[in-house]
Enzyme design. Structure first.
Site, PDB file in Angstrom:
ATOM      1  N   CYS A 130       0.813  -1.225   0.000  1.00 17.52           N
ATOM      2  CA  CYS A 130       0.000   0.000   0.000  1.00 17.52           C
ATOM      3  C   CYS A 130       0.846   1.274   0.000  1.00 17.52           C
ATOM      4  O   CYS A 130       0.622   2.179  -0.814  1.00 17.52           O
ATOM      5  CB  CYS A 130      -0.957  -0.021   1.188  1.00 17.52           C
ATOM      6  SG  CYS A 130      -0.200  -0.586   2.714  1.00 17.52           S
ATOM      7  N   HIS A 243      -2.786   6.399   4.555  1.00 17.13           N
ATOM      8  CA  HIS A 243      -1.352   6.409   4.865  1.00 17.13           C
ATOM      9  C   HIS A 243      -0.745   7.719   4.351  1.00 17.13           C
ATOM     10  O   HIS A 243      -1.107   8.194   3.262  1.00 17.13           O
ATOM     11  CB  HIS A 243      -0.623   5.277   4.134  1.00 17.13           C
ATOM     12  CG  HIS A 243      -0.914   3.897   4.637  1.00 17.13           C
ATOM     13  ND1 HIS A 243      -1.716   3.607   5.722  1.00 17.13           N
ATOM     14  CD2 HIS A 243      -0.461   2.696   4.184  1.00 17.13           C
ATOM     15  CE1 HIS A 243      -1.747   2.299   5.906  1.00 17.13           C
ATOM     16  NE2 HIS A 243      -1.001   1.710   4.995  1.00 17.13           N
TER      17      HIS A 243
END
Ligand code: A2P
Length: 340
Positions: A130, A243
């Site tokens: 990710c 994130h």
């Protein structure tokens, strides 16, 4: 009109699996039949897809008969065992786990960066880590401009990267601490609520974590830069979704902030935030597909250096959206079939 497909989602009850269902519907992916799969624990429960409910089936050796596309996000052990069975049954697999990513015969693809790698697939395409996805989306246009030589990543990764139960644990920890009780610690290595942990995935012999190793190796593979120098510290922060990564990058050739800004503004999949005080955060990016770039500036601590702050929804662009974009690119290239 594209042919309508039978699509299996392995891990459909998980944090990423649920997002895969929603991204397939949002992007009007040509699904004729949807097969949500999970373990015996949640077989028989229901998931929603495009306004309808679907009963979850237990994953088994015969789950892939008649399946055109299988999206896997149920852990490396599940992909190890079942992805080859899916391919043998004729399904193309897009695998969100780390299991196949570094195999030379498995393409590791971010469609904005290396779509041509899809043409060599043998049935399995790996969806990258990710944090790595959002970083290479932002770095690729700058590499094309000035030649990327070296990069330093510091990540701020949300709880959802560890799955659905980890998000619950962060919430339970916060509630416990605010009530003067001991926080539960099962999914995270230590208490995460009101703290940050420089520990994602397991520790390796050299003192790095496996997450950090993934960012090094996957950045090199996706960008086709096997000698790229990468420094990285991955940190879990008490955020639910999204994130962020502080990136410091050094280039072969001088690159002005104005030229970098123009390259990023023109690149696919990026929203550039020009005003330094209008920086994007994880909360802003959650629920969205683009990679957000802010705080772009010269980094005088490096030769030909740039610094930036890169934020994305780890469940969407960092996982589900990228996987569905891979499937869309396979259709566009007429490669959604297992080569014989
Ligand atoms: P289940 O709901 O049956 O546990 P997350 O990453 O959010 O923790 O989600 C993991 C996903 O992977 C869930 O859908 C989970 O299903 C699924 N899963 C985990 N282990 C297996 C397994 N052995 N076989 C099939 N699905 C699995």
């Amino acid at each position: 009109m594209a042919r309508k497909l039978t699509v299996a989602v392995v891990g459909a009850t998980g944090a990423v699996g649920a997002e895969m269902l929603s991204v397939l519907a949002d992007r009007r992916f040509p699904v004729d039949r949807l097969i949500p799969l999970a373990s015996h624990r949640s077989a028989g429960t229901e998931v929603s897809y495009d306004g309808d409910t679907h009963v979850v089936a237990e994953l088994g050796e015969r789950s892939f008969e008649g399946v055109d596309l299988a999206l896997f996000s149920a852990g490396a052990a599940t992909s190890d065992r079942y992805a080859p069975l899916a391919v043998a049954a004729g399904a193309v697999v897009v695998d969100n786990t780390s299991f196949f990513r570094m195999r030379p015969d498995v393409p590791l693809v971010v469609p904005e960066v290396n779509p041509d790698a899809l043409d060599a697939h043998r049935g399995i395409i790996a969806n990258p880590n990710c944090s790595t996805i959002q970083c290479v989306v932002a770095l690729a246009p700058l590499h094309a401009l000035a030649g990327l030589r070296r990069v330093v990543y510091s990540t701020y990764q949300s709880a959802s990267g560890a799955g659905h139960r980890a998000m619950e644990e962060l919430k339970d920890q916060a509630v416990a601490l605010l009530n003067f009780r001991d926080p539960p610690v099962e999914k995270f290595p230590r208490r995460l609520a009101f703290d940050c942990l420089p520990h994602i995935d397991k520790f390796l012999d050299d003192g790095h974590t496996k997450e950090e190793r993934k960012m090094v190796e996957e950045s090199r593979k996706i960008m086709g830069l096997p000698a790229l120098r990468v420094s990285v510290t991955c940190v879990r922060v008490p955020v639910f979704v999204g994130h962020a990564v502080a990136i410091h990058a050094e280039f072969d050739r001088p690159v002005s902030v104005a030229a970098a800004r123009a390259a990023l503004a023109a690149a696919p999949g990026i929203v550039l935030h020009d005003d330094p005080s209008a920086y994007p955060t994880a909360v802003d990016a959650a629920g969205q597909d683009p990679v957000h770039v802010g705080r772009l500036r010269a980094d005088d601590g490096l030769d030909n250096g740039l610094a930036m702050w890169v934020v994305a929804d780890n469940l969407r662009k960092g996982a589900a959206t990228n996987a569905v974009q891979i499937a869309e690119a396979l259709i566009a290239r007429d490669r959604l079939r297992v080569p014989r």
